[in-house]
Design an enzyme around this catalytic site. Structure first.
Site, PDB file in Angstrom:
ATOM      1  N   ASN A  11       0.876  -1.179   0.000  1.00 32.08           N
ATOM      2  CA  ASN A  11       0.000   0.000   0.000  1.00 32.08           C
ATOM      3  C   ASN A  11       0.905   1.219   0.000  1.00 32.08           C
ATOM      4  O   ASN A  11       1.467   1.575   1.035  1.00 32.08           O
ATOM      5  CB  ASN A  11      -0.894  -0.028   1.252  1.00 32.08           C
ATOM      6  CG  ASN A  11      -1.691   1.268   1.402  1.00 32.08           C
ATOM      7  OD1 ASN A  11      -1.817   2.043   0.449  1.00 32.08           O
ATOM      8  ND2 ASN A  11      -2.218   1.504   2.596  1.00 32.08           N
ATOM      9  N   TRP A  12       1.030   1.814  -1.176  1.00 34.91           N
ATOM     10  CA  TRP A  12       1.946   2.967  -1.284  1.00 34.91           C
ATOM     11  C   TRP A  12       1.385   4.226  -0.637  1.00 34.91           C
ATOM     12  O   TRP A  12       2.099   5.206  -0.466  1.00 34.91           O
ATOM     13  CB  TRP A  12       2.243   3.256  -2.764  1.00 34.91           C
ATOM     14  CG  TRP A  12       3.015   2.186  -3.468  1.00 34.91           C
ATOM     15  CD1 TRP A  12       3.705   1.146  -2.888  1.00 34.91           C
ATOM     16  CD2 TRP A  12       3.200   2.049  -4.887  1.00 34.91           C
ATOM     17  NE1 TRP A  12       4.298   0.377  -3.865  1.00 34.91           N
ATOM     18  CE2 TRP A  12       3.998   0.909  -5.112  1.00 34.91           C
ATOM     19  CE3 TRP A  12       2.764   2.769  -5.998  1.00 34.91           C
ATOM     20  CZ2 TRP A  12       4.362   0.482  -6.384  1.00 34.91           C
ATOM     21  CZ3 TRP A  12       3.115   2.351  -7.265  1.00 34.91           C
ATOM     22  CH2 TRP A  12       3.914   1.218  -7.462  1.00 34.91           C
ATOM     23  N   LYS A  13       0.110   4.214  -0.320  1.00 32.61           N
ATOM     24  CA  LYS A  13      -0.550   5.410   0.222  1.00 32.61           C
ATOM     25  C   LYS A  13      -0.310   6.591  -0.726  1.00 32.61           C
ATOM     26  O   LYS A  13      -0.216   6.395  -1.934  1.00 32.61           O
ATOM     27  CB  LYS A  13      -0.069   5.713   1.652  1.00 32.61           C
ATOM     28  CG  LYS A  13      -0.094   4.476   2.541  1.00 32.61           C
ATOM     29  CD  LYS A  13       0.058   4.810   3.994  1.00 32.61           C
ATOM     30  CE  LYS A  13       0.205   3.517   4.785  1.00 32.61           C
ATOM     31  NZ  LYS A  13      -0.035   3.701   6.216  1.00 32.61           N
ATOM     32  N   HIS A  97      -9.625   1.189   4.581  1.00 33.42           N
ATOM     33  CA  HIS A  97      -8.359   1.398   5.292  1.00 33.42           C
ATOM     34  C   HIS A  97      -8.603   2.329   6.480  1.00 33.42           C
ATOM     35  O   HIS A  97      -9.417   3.247   6.400  1.00 33.42           O
ATOM     36  CB  HIS A  97      -7.310   1.994   4.342  1.00 33.42           C
ATOM     37  CG  HIS A  97      -5.931   1.977   4.933  1.00 33.42           C
ATOM     38  ND1 HIS A  97      -5.505   2.919   5.829  1.00 33.42           N
ATOM     39  CD2 HIS A  97      -4.905   1.104   4.779  1.00 33.42           C
ATOM     40  CE1 HIS A  97      -4.266   2.628   6.204  1.00 33.42           C
ATOM     41  NE2 HIS A  97      -3.879   1.535   5.575  1.00 33.42           N
ATOM     42  N   GLU A  99      -7.015   4.732   7.598  1.00 30.31           N
ATOM     43  CA  GLU A  99      -6.817   6.156   7.315  1.00 30.31           C
ATOM     44  C   GLU A  99      -8.056   6.757   6.658  1.00 30.31           C
ATOM     45  O   GLU A  99      -8.387   7.920   6.870  1.00 30.31           O
ATOM     46  CB  GLU A  99      -5.552   6.337   6.451  1.00 30.31           C
ATOM     47  CG  GLU A  99      -4.295   6.110   7.296  1.00 30.31           C
ATOM     48  CD  GLU A  99      -3.094   5.597   6.539  1.00 30.31           C
ATOM     49  OE1 GLU A  99      -3.040   5.722   5.302  1.00 30.31           O
ATOM     50  OE2 GLU A  99      -2.190   5.050   7.199  1.00 30.31           O
ATOM     51  N   GLU A 169      -5.559  -4.965  10.498  1.00 25.55           N
ATOM     52  CA  GLU A 169      -4.563  -3.910  10.704  1.00 25.55           C
ATOM     53  C   GLU A 169      -4.860  -3.150  11.984  1.00 25.55           C
ATOM     54  O   GLU A 169      -5.666  -2.216  11.985  1.00 25.55           O
ATOM     55  CB  GLU A 169      -4.594  -2.934   9.524  1.00 25.55           C
ATOM     56  CG  GLU A 169      -4.303  -3.573   8.183  1.00 25.55           C
ATOM     57  CD  GLU A 169      -3.706  -2.564   7.216  1.00 25.55           C
ATOM     58  OE1 GLU A 169      -2.574  -2.817   6.762  1.00 25.55           O
ATOM     59  OE2 GLU A 169      -4.344  -1.530   6.931  1.00 25.55           O
ATOM     60  N   GLY A 175       2.175   2.330  10.546  1.00 23.70           N
ATOM     61  CA  GLY A 175       3.090   3.452  10.354  1.00 23.70           C
ATOM     62  C   GLY A 175       3.779   3.904  11.632  1.00 23.70           C
ATOM     63  O   GLY A 175       4.388   4.972  11.676  1.00 23.70           O
ATOM     64  N   SER A 214       3.216  -2.094  10.270  1.00 20.18           N
ATOM     65  CA  SER A 214       4.671  -2.108  10.452  1.00 20.18           C
ATOM     66  C   SER A 214       5.302  -3.474  10.201  1.00 20.18           C
ATOM     67  O   SER A 214       6.256  -3.869  10.866  1.00 20.18           O
ATOM     68  CB  SER A 214       5.053  -1.585  11.851  1.00 20.18           C
ATOM     69  OG  SER A 214       4.594  -0.257  12.027  1.00 20.18           O
ATOM     70  N   GLY A 235       2.727  -1.128   4.242  1.00 21.90           N
ATOM     71  CA  GLY A 235       2.799   0.300   3.930  1.00 21.90           C
ATOM     72  C   GLY A 235       4.235   0.731   3.696  1.00 21.90           C
ATOM     73  O   GLY A 235       4.794   0.574   2.611  1.00 21.90           O
ATOM     74  N   GLY A 236       4.859   1.255   4.742  1.00 22.12           N
ATOM     75  CA  GLY A 236       6.204   1.831   4.636  1.00 22.12           C
ATOM     76  C   GLY A 236       7.207   0.946   3.908  1.00 22.12           C
ATOM     77  O   GLY A 236       7.945   1.420   3.031  1.00 22.12           O
TER      78      GLY A 236
HETATM   79  C1  PEP Z   1      -0.963   0.112   5.870  1.00 22.09           C
HETATM   80  O1  PEP Z   1      -1.102   1.295   5.673  1.00 22.09           O
HETATM   81  O2  PEP Z   1      -1.803  -0.691   5.413  1.00 22.09           O
HETATM   82  C2  PEP Z   1       0.199  -0.351   6.643  1.00 22.09           C
HETATM   83  C3  PEP Z   1       0.234  -1.584   7.087  1.00 22.09           C
HETATM   84  O3  PEP Z   1       1.202   0.571   6.848  1.00 22.09           O
HETATM   85  P1  PEP Z   1       2.648   0.282   7.540  1.00 22.09           P
HETATM   86  O4  PEP Z   1       3.171  -0.998   6.994  1.00 22.09           O
HETATM   87  O5  PEP Z   1       3.490   1.463   7.168  1.00 22.09           O
HETATM   88  O6  PEP Z   1       2.384   0.186   9.013  1.00 22.09           O
END
Ligand code: PEP
Length: 253
Positions: A11-13, A97, A99, A169, A175, A214, A235-236
């Site tokens: 997930n590049w956001k 999601h 967010e 999640e 994040g 994470s 994500g990251g």
């Molecule tokens: C996400 O946004 O779905 C996610 C898991 O982010 P991160 O890996 O950065 O925690």
């Protein structure tokens, strides 16, 4: 014995440019040959999906969107419809999601409508669920996750839900660099599978349930090694080719 294929989705956001995405995808394509059993996908910002399609066409990596409208077309300025994502070759779309739930007020009911909109466009929804830190500390993690899943099951029916993917999640792990322990994650994954099993044993058995929060090359193998964790939503760590490929390798068994 389960036949669930591991899935790792990035997930590049709201990150990246045409140049950075081209470089990232070149890096992924160069390394993806090692990943033979796990399925791999990247979910791009809408405006970068055309470039993503052009780069990934013919590779084993799938792509998708990060959100979609509940509507198929029409006067909804700024929105992206499911058929548009499908037109650009998307296989997946993330829905609900945290967010979007937090910053765009997306309700369980809206997320359920988005699940249907995705399926109507032939997309595979990745349904995100998870509790906040406050909810976990109040001891209502299972209640929250059950409510988020039940809303979609009630709206679509369990068989339709079985056409998607679920991502657990925990909001406090997204994040933050703070990962759920494998035991914490497995406990909720098992709960989710049990919740689905109350409606359909076969949907529960076949459902890919991803962990997100994470996940990185250091913790991926142990998380994905849990009985009910079928991969990750990343994500990251999906923004660096080497890190993302390392997570994919961890899911490759
Ligand atoms: C996400 O946004 O779905 C996610 C898991 O982010 P991160 O890996 O950065 O925690």
């Amino acid at each position: 014995f389960t036949m669930r294929q591991p899935l790792v989705a990035g997930n590049w956001k709201m990150n990246g440019s045409r140049a950075s995405v081209a470089a990232l995808l070149d890096g992924l394509k160069a390394g993806i040959g090692q990943v033979t059993t796990a399925e791999v996908a990247v979910c791009a910002p809408a405006i970068l999906i055309a470039d993503t399609q052009a780069s990934l066409q013919g590779s084993s990596i799938k792509w998708g969107g990060q959100d979609l409208s509940v509507h198929e077309s029409g006067a909804y300025t700024g929105e992206i419809a499911g058929p548009m994502l499908a037109d650009f070759g998307c296989h997946y779309v993330i829905i609900g999601h945290s967010e979007r739930r937090a910053y765009h007020g997306e309700s369980d009911a809206l997320v359920a409508e988005k699940f249907v909109a995705a399926r109507n466009a032939g997309l595979v929804p990745i349904l995100c669920v998870g509790e906040t830190l406050e909810e976990r500390e109040s001891g209502i993690t299972e209640q929250v996750v059950a409510r988020q899943i039940d809303a979609v099951v009630a709206h679509c029916g369990i068989d339709k839900v079985g056409e998607g993917v679920i991502a657990y999640e925990p909001v406090w792990a997204i994040g933050t660099g703070k990962t759920a322990t494998p035991e914490q994650a497995q406990e909720v994954h098992a709960f989710i599978r049990g919740r689905l099993a109350a409606s359909s044993a076969s949907v529960a058995e076949d459902m890919q349930i991803l962990y997100g929060g994470s996940m990185n090359p250091k913790n991926a193998a142990e998380l994905i090694g849990q009985a009910d964790i079928d991969g990750g939503l990343i994500g990251g760590a999906s923004l660096k080719a080497d890190d993302f490929l390392a997570v994919c390798s961890a899911a490759n068994g």
